[in-house]
Design a protein around this motif. Structure first.
Motif, PDB file in Angstrom:
ATOM      1  N   LEU A   6       0.832  -1.212   0.000  1.00 26.54           N
ATOM      2  CA  LEU A   6       0.000   0.000   0.000  1.00 26.54           C
ATOM      3  C   LEU A   6       0.864   1.259   0.000  1.00 26.54           C
ATOM      4  O   LEU A   6       0.594   2.212  -0.741  1.00 26.54           O
ATOM      5  CB  LEU A   6      -0.928   0.008   1.211  1.00 26.54           C
ATOM      6  N   LYS A   7       1.890   1.257   0.822  1.00 25.84           N
ATOM      7  CA  LYS A   7       2.786   2.414   0.896  1.00 25.84           C
ATOM      8  C   LYS A   7       3.442   2.663  -0.458  1.00 25.84           C
ATOM      9  O   LYS A   7       3.518   3.803  -0.928  1.00 25.84           O
ATOM     10  CB  LYS A   7       3.847   2.190   1.972  1.00 25.84           C
ATOM     11  N   GLN A   8       3.898   1.595  -1.119  1.00 26.35           N
ATOM     12  CA  GLN A   8       4.536   1.735  -2.424  1.00 26.35           C
ATOM     13  C   GLN A   8       3.554   2.300  -3.446  1.00 26.35           C
ATOM     14  O   GLN A   8       3.904   3.166  -4.245  1.00 26.35           O
ATOM     15  CB  GLN A   8       5.090   0.402  -2.901  1.00 26.35           C
ATOM     16  N   ALA A   9       2.329   1.817  -3.434  1.00 19.99           N
ATOM     17  CA  ALA A   9       1.310   2.309  -4.371  1.00 19.99           C
ATOM     18  C   ALA A   9       1.052   3.796  -4.146  1.00 19.99           C
ATOM     19  O   ALA A   9       0.939   4.570  -5.100  1.00 19.99           O
ATOM     20  CB  ALA A   9       0.016   1.520  -4.224  1.00 19.99           C
ATOM     21  N   LEU A  10       0.966   4.211  -2.903  1.00 21.63           N
ATOM     22  CA  LEU A  10       0.729   5.624  -2.603  1.00 21.63           C
ATOM     23  C   LEU A  10       1.913   6.500  -3.002  1.00 21.63           C
ATOM     24  O   LEU A  10       1.741   7.604  -3.496  1.00 21.63           O
ATOM     25  CB  LEU A  10       0.416   5.807  -1.115  1.00 21.63           C
ATOM     26  N   GLU A  11       3.135   6.000  -2.794  1.00 19.80           N
ATOM     27  CA  GLU A  11       4.325   6.787  -3.098  1.00 19.80           C
ATOM     28  C   GLU A  11       4.631   6.854  -4.590  1.00 19.80           C
ATOM     29  O   GLU A  11       5.086   7.880  -5.080  1.00 19.80           O
ATOM     30  CB  GLU A  11       5.534   6.217  -2.357  1.00 19.80           C
ATOM     31  N   THR A  12       4.399   5.761  -5.314  1.00 20.05           N
ATOM     32  CA  THR A  12       4.814   5.697  -6.716  1.00 20.05           C
ATOM     33  C   THR A  12       3.670   5.808  -7.713  1.00 20.05           C
ATOM     34  O   THR A  12       3.903   6.062  -8.888  1.00 20.05           O
ATOM     35  CB  THR A  12       5.546   4.373  -7.001  1.00 20.05           C
ATOM     36  N   GLY A  13       2.447   5.563  -7.253  1.00 21.88           N
ATOM     37  CA  GLY A  13       1.312   5.550  -8.168  1.00 21.88           C
ATOM     38  C   GLY A  13       1.177   4.240  -8.926  1.00 21.88           C
ATOM     39  O   GLY A  13       0.298   4.082  -9.757  1.00 21.88           O
ATOM     40  N   GLU A  14       2.066   3.280  -8.628  1.00 18.80           N
ATOM     41  CA  GLU A  14       1.995   1.971  -9.277  1.00 18.80           C
ATOM     42  C   GLU A  14       0.749   1.222  -8.819  1.00 18.80           C
ATOM     43  O   GLU A  14       0.227   1.468  -7.734  1.00 18.80           O
ATOM     44  CB  GLU A  14       3.225   1.129  -8.910  1.00 18.80           C
ATOM     45  N   LYS A  15       0.321   0.264  -9.629  1.00 21.87           N
ATOM     46  CA  LYS A  15      -0.809  -0.570  -9.240  1.00 21.87           C
ATOM     47  C   LYS A  15      -0.426  -1.437  -8.051  1.00 21.87           C
ATOM     48  O   LYS A  15       0.705  -1.882  -7.928  1.00 21.87           O
ATOM     49  CB  LYS A  15      -1.263  -1.445 -10.399  1.00 21.87           C
ATOM     50  N   PHE A  16      -1.392  -1.658  -7.197  1.00 18.58           N
ATOM     51  CA  PHE A  16      -1.250  -2.503  -6.026  1.00 18.58           C
ATOM     52  C   PHE A  16      -1.659  -3.916  -6.423  1.00 18.58           C
ATOM     53  O   PHE A  16      -2.721  -4.110  -7.016  1.00 18.58           O
ATOM     54  CB  PHE A  16      -2.187  -1.963  -4.932  1.00 18.58           C
ATOM     55  N   ALA A  17      -0.816  -4.906  -6.154  1.00 19.76           N
ATOM     56  CA  ALA A  17      -1.154  -6.302  -6.445  1.00 19.76           C
ATOM     57  C   ALA A  17      -0.461  -7.183  -5.417  1.00 19.76           C
ATOM     58  O   ALA A  17       0.748  -7.073  -5.210  1.00 19.76           O
ATOM     59  CB  ALA A  17      -0.722  -6.684  -7.848  1.00 19.76           C
ATOM     60  N   LEU A  18      -1.256  -8.037  -4.787  1.00 24.66           N
ATOM     61  CA  LEU A  18      -0.703  -8.848  -3.716  1.00 24.66           C
ATOM     62  C   LEU A  18      -1.514 -10.137  -3.566  1.00 24.66           C
ATOM     63  O   LEU A  18      -2.743 -10.106  -3.615  1.00 24.66           O
ATOM     64  CB  LEU A  18      -0.764  -8.048  -2.415  1.00 24.66           C
ATOM     65  N   ASP A  19      -0.822 -11.272  -3.405  1.00 29.93           N
ATOM     66  CA  ASP A  19      -1.483 -12.537  -3.095  1.00 29.93           C
ATOM     67  C   ASP A  19      -1.504 -12.684  -1.584  1.00 29.93           C
ATOM     68  O   ASP A  19      -0.478 -12.482  -0.918  1.00 29.93           O
ATOM     69  CB  ASP A  19      -0.735 -13.712  -3.724  1.00 29.93           C
ATOM     70  N   LEU A  20      -2.673 -13.051  -1.049  1.00 31.31           N
ATOM     71  CA  LEU A  20      -2.860 -13.129   0.396  1.00 31.31           C
ATOM     72  C   LEU A  20      -3.513 -14.442   0.783  1.00 31.31           C
ATOM     73  O   LEU A  20      -4.320 -14.979   0.029  1.00 31.31           O
ATOM     74  CB  LEU A  20      -3.792 -11.999   0.870  1.00 31.31           C
ATOM     75  N   ALA A  36      -5.416  -3.319  -7.258  1.00 33.57           N
ATOM     76  CA  ALA A  36      -6.057  -2.005  -7.249  1.00 33.57           C
ATOM     77  C   ALA A  36      -5.143  -0.979  -7.900  1.00 33.57           C
ATOM     78  O   ALA A  36      -3.946  -1.190  -8.037  1.00 33.57           O
ATOM     79  CB  ALA A  36      -6.386  -1.573  -5.829  1.00 33.57           C
ATOM     80  N   GLU A  37      -5.737   0.127  -8.298  1.00 29.44           N
ATOM     81  CA  GLU A  37      -4.945   1.243  -8.803  1.00 29.44           C
ATOM     82  C   GLU A  37      -5.277   2.476  -7.984  1.00 29.44           C
ATOM     83  O   GLU A  37      -6.368   2.610  -7.430  1.00 29.44           O
ATOM     84  CB  GLU A  37      -5.181   1.484 -10.286  1.00 29.44           C
ATOM     85  N   LEU A  38      -4.330   3.349  -7.905  1.00 33.67           N
ATOM     86  CA  LEU A  38      -4.465   4.565  -7.122  1.00 33.67           C
ATOM     87  C   LEU A  38      -5.254   5.608  -7.902  1.00 33.67           C
ATOM     88  O   LEU A  38      -4.965   5.852  -9.071  1.00 33.67           O
ATOM     89  CB  LEU A  38      -3.079   5.111  -6.773  1.00 33.67           C
ATOM     90  N   ARG A  39      -6.226   6.208  -7.268  1.00 28.96           N
ATOM     91  CA  ARG A  39      -7.003   7.299  -7.867  1.00 28.96           C
ATOM     92  C   ARG A  39      -6.786   8.553  -7.032  1.00 28.96           C
ATOM     93  O   ARG A  39      -6.915   8.536  -5.822  1.00 28.96           O
ATOM     94  CB  ARG A  39      -8.496   6.963  -7.889  1.00 28.96           C
TER      95      ARG A  39
END
Length: 70
Positions: A6-20, A36-39
């Protein structure tokens, strides 16, 4: 790690993708993929996306792994 992604997505604007892994009420574990993508089109940044059940894919990968290791 969810927080790191989440932090990386907020800082870089990259899409968030994670297997959980998700613990179900009956005690079983299922694999999920969160994407998810950052809006930034409103007053606060937000992630918009989906969650998919990928349990069957993860099980198939686990079954194939021992054969590939031989």
């Amino acid at each position: 790690n969810v927080e790191k992604a989440l932090k990386q997505a907020l800082e870089t604007g990259e899409k968030f993708a994670l297997d959980l892994r998700s613990l179900q009420p009956d005690g079983t574990v299922r694999w999920l993929r969160s994407q998810a993508e950052l809006r930034r089109d409103g007053p606060h940044p937000r992630l918009v996306g989906l969650v998919q059940d990928i349990n069957e894919r993860k099980q198939a990968e686990a079954e194939q792994r021992p054969a590939a290791e031989r």
